[in-house]
Design an enzyme around this catalytic site. Structure first.
Site, PDB file in Angstrom:
ATOM      1  N   ASP A  29      35.631  18.091  66.415  1.00 47.70           N
ATOM      2  CA  ASP A  29      35.187  17.485  67.674  1.00 47.70           C
ATOM      3  C   ASP A  29      34.584  16.111  67.422  1.00 47.70           C
ATOM      4  O   ASP A  29      34.233  15.766  66.295  1.00 47.70           O
ATOM      5  CB  ASP A  29      34.144  18.381  68.372  1.00 47.70           C
ATOM      6  CG  ASP A  29      32.868  18.542  67.567  1.00 47.70           C
ATOM      7  OD1 ASP A  29      32.958  18.734  66.328  1.00 47.70           O
ATOM      8  OD2 ASP A  29      31.768  18.472  68.149  1.00 47.70           O
TER       9      ASP A  29
ATOM     10  N   GLU B 280      30.683  20.837  66.338  1.00 46.04           N
ATOM     11  CA  GLU B 280      29.584  20.464  65.416  1.00 46.04           C
ATOM     12  C   GLU B 280      28.592  19.563  66.119  1.00 46.04           C
ATOM     13  O   GLU B 280      27.385  19.695  65.956  1.00 46.04           O
ATOM     14  CB  GLU B 280      30.163  19.770  64.185  1.00 46.04           C
ATOM     15  CG  GLU B 280      29.165  19.598  63.043  1.00 46.04           C
ATOM     16  CD  GLU B 280      28.420  18.276  63.029  1.00 46.04           C
ATOM     17  OE1 GLU B 280      27.544  18.100  62.179  1.00 46.04           O
ATOM     18  OE2 GLU B 280      28.691  17.393  63.887  1.00 46.04           O
TER      19      GLU B 280
HETATM   20 ZN   LIG Z   1      30.071  14.590  61.876  1.00 49.94          ZN
END
Ligand SMILES: [Zn+2]
Length: 422
Positions: free
Chosen positions: A89, A183
């Site tokens: 992401d 993340e």
């Molecule tokens: Zn990163």
């Protein structure tokens, strides 16, 4: 010579393909338990799944929650397996939609003017260094971020696997990979498929400038402080009203001014108020506590408690404090397993890179994984100015990251591989 050229072109091509996929995550959705938080991440995962299969990995799959897993079987090395990790992401702080990457081949200095952004080597020491080395730079077009965080890491891992796949003479243990979603929302390890993972150690490829090697991050807590007051008619408030808004405001303004994110760097920790809300009856202040040492964190927690108590007593109201752990410094667990970082340091040195140990003023998927018992230091990607329109990556540094990964995978008997960027 053929290999040297191949790795450069395929790495660049792969990176450009990934950054064009819109896989920005959504923290609101992730906070409410939706994972992956956006469908673009599924698209990234399916591209990676197909690539891993084509590179000879086994047991390749994307889990229900969008983690892509695969394992490249050992080919003669008796060492135990290792895992490589990167996130698919990009941050929602700046849009990652319609990324239009620009390649500045053999960049030798001067301002890079983009629409809506400007890169100036006089204000960006890493860029100035890249100009000195005439590196090839990749930027966005100024309207979006680039997405080197962490698509540079993803591309480097896949290129390393490709290299190992096409050079069966290089002996390596089994190599597991995990590409994780979300993340950037802080939920990257929430649903990590530990049941698939055989490795006792892992390495994230999610750092910045060439040479950076991260084995340390903040201890992180969130504190929620609720002040309770007493509302009355403002005309007859004297002696009876206790204003929870005034309490919250007094609390925030009495936090140590020299210990804010905007007044600290390096190894200093901080108190960061992130939200304040409420009414005369009740108000709430949320703050982030960050400190590299466990002792320092305990002191910060008690500072918050003492200050909340002092303020509530002064105003004649009440205060409640709740601390929630977010992540812990991975240093302690890494120190207990020194071989994990040693293997990585040897891989840097075999690639001609002197490691620079930088403490991360934040946390990574690696710090969460370390807490779960799998020590996981962080490797540079060659990306810079993350989460901004000024984000850039150096292709030359990305090639060096692949080189480090190949050395890392081959372990003990480091092969002599130096990829030439030209
Ligand atoms: Zn990163």
């Amino acid at each position: 010579m053929e290999d040297k050229l191949n790795i450069k072109n395929s790495l660049l091509e792969r990176f450009l393909k990934y950054v064009k996929i819109w896989s920005e995550s959504d923290s609101q959705k992730a906070d409410s338990g939706i994972m992956p938080s956006t469908s673009g991440q599924n698209e990234m995962a399916s591209v990676l799944c197909a690539e891993l299969k084509s590179l000879g990995l086994e047991n390749v799959q994307t889990t229900e929650h969008c983690y892509t897993y695969g394992i490249l079987p050992a080919n003669g090395s008796a060492e135990s397996s290792i895992c490589l990790l990167a996130h698919i992401d990009t941050s929602e702080e700046v849009s990652g939609k319609n990324v239009n990457p620009k390649i500045h081949k053999n960049y030798s200095g001067g301002k890079i003017i983009l629409c809506g952004a400007e890169l100036d080597p006089q204000k960006d020491s890493a860029l100035s260094l890249a100009a000195k080395n005439v590196e090839t730079i990749i930027t966005g077009d100024g309207t979006t971020l680039l997405g080197a965080d962490d698509k540079a890491g993803v591309a480097e891992i896949v290129s390393c696997l490709e290299y190992l796949f096409s050079h069966s003479e290089l002996k390596h243990p089994a190599i597991e990979v995990i590409f994780s979603p979300d993340e950037e929302t802080g939920h990257g390890m929430d649903k990590v498929p530990l049941e698939l993972l055989k490795s006792k150690c892992a390495y994230t490829v999610d750092g910045g400038h060439i040479g950076e090697l991260e084995t340390e991050c903040f201890n992180a807590f969130r504190s929620d402080v609720v002040f309770k007051g007493n509302a009355t008619h403002t005309g007859t408030a004297r002696g009876t009203m206790v204003n929870a808004i005034s309490m919250a405001s007094s609390f925030v303004s009495n936090l140590p001014a020299g210990e804010r994110p905007e007044t600290t760097d390096g190894r200093q920790g901080f108190f960061a108020p992130i939200s304040i809300e409420g009414s005369i009856e009740e108000s709430k202040v949320s703050l982030l506590l960050r400190d590299f040492s466990a002792d320092g964190m305990e002191k910060r927690k008690s500072t918050v408690e003492l200050l909340a108590k002092a303020v509530s007593e002064l105003f004649g109201g009440k205060a409640e404090v709740l601390h929630t752990q977010q992540y812990l410094n991975m240093k302690e667990n890494l120190d207990k397993n020194p071989k994990v970082a040693e293997r990585l340091i040897s891989a840097y040195k075999a690639s001609g890179i002197e490691p620079v140990f930088t403490p991360i003023r934040g946390g990574t998927d690696g710090s969460r994984l370390t807490e779960m018992g799998i020590p996981c230091p962080n490797i540079f990607t060659g990306g810079h100015n993350f989460h901004s329109r000024n984000e850039w990556a150096s292709l030359d540094q990305m090639i060096k990251a692949v080189e480090v990964l190949v050395h890392l995978c081959c372990g003990e008997d480091f092969p002599q591989i130096i990829f030439c960027p030209n």
